[in-house]
Motif scaffolding. Structure first.
Motif, short mmCIF file in Angstrom:
data_model
loop_
_atom_site.label_atom_id
_atom_site.label_comp_id
_atom_site.label_asym_id
_atom_site.label_seq_id
_atom_site.Cartn_x
_atom_site.Cartn_y
_atom_site.Cartn_z
N ARG A 94 0.45 -1.54 0.14
CA ARG A 94 0.26 0.29 -0.37
C ARG A 94 0.81 1.43 0.00
N LYS A 193 -2.82 6.60 1.77
CA LYS A 193 -2.30 7.16 2.71
C LYS A 193 -1.65 8.46 2.37
N TYR A 198 -5.56 14.08 5.64
CA TYR A 198 -6.06 14.12 7.19
C TYR A 198 -5.91 15.62 7.85
N GLU A 218 -16.17 5.60 5.18
CA GLU A 218 -15.64 5.74 6.06
C GLU A 218 -15.21 6.63 7.64
N GLY A 220 -12.02 8.89 10.00
CA GLY A 220 -10.94 8.80 9.71
C GLY A 220 -9.86 8.30 9.77
N GLY A 244 -8.24 -0.84 3.82
CA GLY A 244 -7.47 -0.87 4.50
C GLY A 244 -7.57 -2.46 5.16
N VAL A 245 -6.55 -3.44 5.54
CA VAL A 245 -5.79 -3.94 6.08
C VAL A 245 -6.70 -4.53 7.26
N THR A 246 -6.90 -4.21 7.92
CA THR A 246 -8.20 -4.33 9.27
C THR A 246 -9.55 -4.65 8.61
N THR A 288 -5.79 -0.40 12.07
CA THR A 288 -5.00 -0.65 12.68
C THR A 288 -4.51 0.08 14.13
C1 LIG Z 1 -5.35 4.04 7.75
C2 LIG Z 1 -6.72 3.92 7.90
C3 LIG Z 1 -7.39 3.17 7.73
C4 LIG Z 1 -7.18 1.65 8.40
O1 LIG Z 1 -6.49 1.36 7.61
P1 LIG Z 1 -6.07 -0.17 8.06
O2 LIG Z 1 -4.74 -1.00 7.73
O3 LIG Z 1 -6.70 -0.89 8.74
O4 LIG Z 1 -4.99 0.64 9.13
C5 LIG Z 1 -9.02 3.38 7.19
N1 LIG Z 1 -9.00 4.69 6.69
C6 LIG Z 1 -8.25 5.70 6.59
C7 LIG Z 1 -8.94 7.54 6.21
C8 LIG Z 1 -7.11 5.55 7.38
O5 LIG Z 1 -5.63 6.09 7.06
#
Ligand SMILES: *Cc1c(COP(=O)(O)O)cnc(C)c1O
Length: 341
Positions: A94, A193, A198, A218, A220, A244-246, A288
Motif C-alpha cells: 500500500r 495514505k 488528513y 469511512e 478518520g 484497510g488491512v484490518t 490498525t
Molecule cells: C489507515 C486508515 C484506515 C485503516 O487501515 P488499516 O490498514 O486497517 O490500518 C482506514 N481509513 C483511513 C482513512 C486510514 O487512514
C-alpha cells in the motif's frame, strides 16, 4: 537478505515501564528510527539511528506541496517471548501504491521489510505487555527538495519510527456524519495514505461520498462496518476509501465465524430507516490503531442514532477478540498473517 543495516545505538535507553504501558496513542517514541534517502535514481545507505529531531530547509517539499505519505501497522508479543508483525507486506504494497499516486519512487521490499524487522528487534523491549498493547510502526515518506518549484521532488526520505500503544479509542465512539465537507472524491487521493487527506482536521467524522453526500464511506482512521439483519456490511473499495488491512482481515474472519459479510454501497438513509426499524444492531470501525472499535452514536443532521452498549456476544466483540488472538499468536495463524521478527 541484503547486507545488515548499520545501527547507531542510543547511549542510554529512555525506556520505563510507565512509558511502555501508559502512553497516550502516538505520543511516545521508542529509542531508534530507520532512515533511508533516495537520490539520483537510487536508495542510499539505510541506517538505524537514535530517534530525534531532524533539521530541514523551510522550503521542504511537504510543507508547501504536500508530497508526503505514511503507513501504520503493529508488532505484538506472541508466545515463547517472541514478537511478530501483523501483515506488514500489505502495508509495504500500500505504501508503494500511495507513492506511485504521489509521483514518488518505489521502495524496495528488502529495504522496507528488513529495515522494519531490525528496528522492531532492536526496540522490542518497548512492546507493551498489557492486553491490547502493541508497538505501532509508523513509516513516513516524503520529498526533501528545498525549492519552491512546483514539481515532484528530486530527493526523498523514508523514516520509520515506533510507538508503544494501547487501543486508539478507550471508549465506544461517537461519530458525526458530515454533509458539508468531504474527505475524498473520484479521481483524488482518497485511497492513498497521503498526509494531505488528513489536513481538514476533523475528529470522529463519518464521511459521506464526495459526489452525492449520500453514501457512507469511512471514518478518520478506520473503515466502518454495520450489522444489519444479522449480516455485516461495509462500503466497497470504490477508489475514494482507504483499503484497510484490518477491513480485509475483518471480512475474512467474519466469514470464518459464519457471519455473512458484504461489500456494498450503504446510503445514509438506509442506516436511518434500518435503525428506526430495529434492524441495525451494531456499527463499528476497523483499523490498525482502533483494532475493532464499537460506535455508540452517529449524529446525522439533528438526529442521534444510538447503539446499545456492546455485549460480549456482539459481532464487534467477537471479531475483535478473534483478531487480537491471531495477532498475539494465541490462535493458529492459518492465513500466514504474522511475520516473526
Ligand atoms: C489507515 C486508515 C484506515 C485503516 O487501515 P488499516 O490498514 O486497517 O490500518 C482506514 N481509513 C483511513 C482513512 C486510514 O487512514
Amino acid at each position: 537478505m541484503s547486507a545488515p543495516i548499520p545501527i547507531t545505538r542510543v547511549s542510554q535507553s529512555r525506556l520505563t515501564e510507565a512509558l511502555r504501558e501508559n502512553s497516550e496513542f502516538g505520543a511516545t517514541f521508542s529509542d531508534h528510527m530507520l532512515v533511508a534517502d533516495w537520490e539520483a535514481g537510487s536508495w542510499k545507505h539505510p541506517q538505524i539511528v537514535p530517534f530525534g529531531p531532524i533539521s530541514f530547509s523551510p522550503a521542504l517539499t511537504p510543507f508547501h506541496y504536500g508530497q508526503a505519505i505514511f503507513e501504520g501497522f503493529k508488532a505484538h508479543r506472541i508466545p515463547n517471548d517472541r514478537v511478530a508483525l501483523f501483515r506488514p507486506r500489505e502495508n509495504f504494497v500500500r505504501l508503494n501504491r500511495s507513492a506511485a499516486r504521489l509521483a514518488m519512487p518505489g521502495i524496495p521490499e528488502p529495504l522496507f521489510l528488513q529495515g522494519v524487522t531490525e528496528l522492531v528487534r532492536l526496540d522490542r523491549d518497548w512492546i507493551p505487555h498489557r492486553e491490547g498493547g502493541a508497538l505501532y510502526v509508523r513509516p513516513t515518506y516524503f520529498g526533501i527538495d528545498d525549492t519552491l518549484l512546483v514539481r515532484p521532488a528530486n530527493r526523498f526520505r523514508l523514516i520509520v519510527m515506533t510507538c508503544p500503544v494501547g487501543p486508539y479509542f478507550a471508549q465506544p465512539i461517537r461519530l458525526l456524519a458530515e454533509e458539508r465537507y468531504v474527505r475524498a472524491f473520484p479521481g483524488g487521493t482518497g485511497d492513498s495514505k497521503a498526509a494531505g487527506n488528513y489536513a481538514g482536521g476533523f475528529h470522529n467524522v463519518l464521511w459521506l461520498d464526495g459526489v452525492e453526500r449520500r453514501y457512507v464511506e469511512e471514518s478518520g482512521v478506520m473503515n466502518v462496518f454495520f450489522v444489519l439483519d444479522g449480516k455485516a456490511i461495509t462500503p466497497p473499495l470504490s477508489g475514494t476509501i482507504l483499503p484497510g488491512v484490518t477491513r480485509d482481515s475483518a471480512l475474512t474472519l467474519l466469514r470464518e465465524m459464519g457471519i455473512s459479510a458484504e461489500e456494498r454501497q450503504i446510503p445514509i438513509d438506509e442506516i436511518l430507516s434500518a435503525h428506526a426499524a430495529g434492524k441495525l444492531t451494531e456499527a463499528f470501525g476497523a483499523g490498525t490503531a482502533a483494532i475493532v472499535a464499537p460506535i455508540a452514536c452517529i449524529r446525522y443532521r439533528d438526529r442521534d442514532l444510538q447503539f446499545s452498549a456492546v455485549a460480549d456476544s456482539s459481532v464487534a466483540a467477537r471479531l475483535r477478540s478473534r483478531l487480537v488472538a491471531i495477532q498475539t499468536g494465541r490462535e493458529p495463524d492459518k492465513h500466514n498473517w504474522l511475520l516473526p521478527v
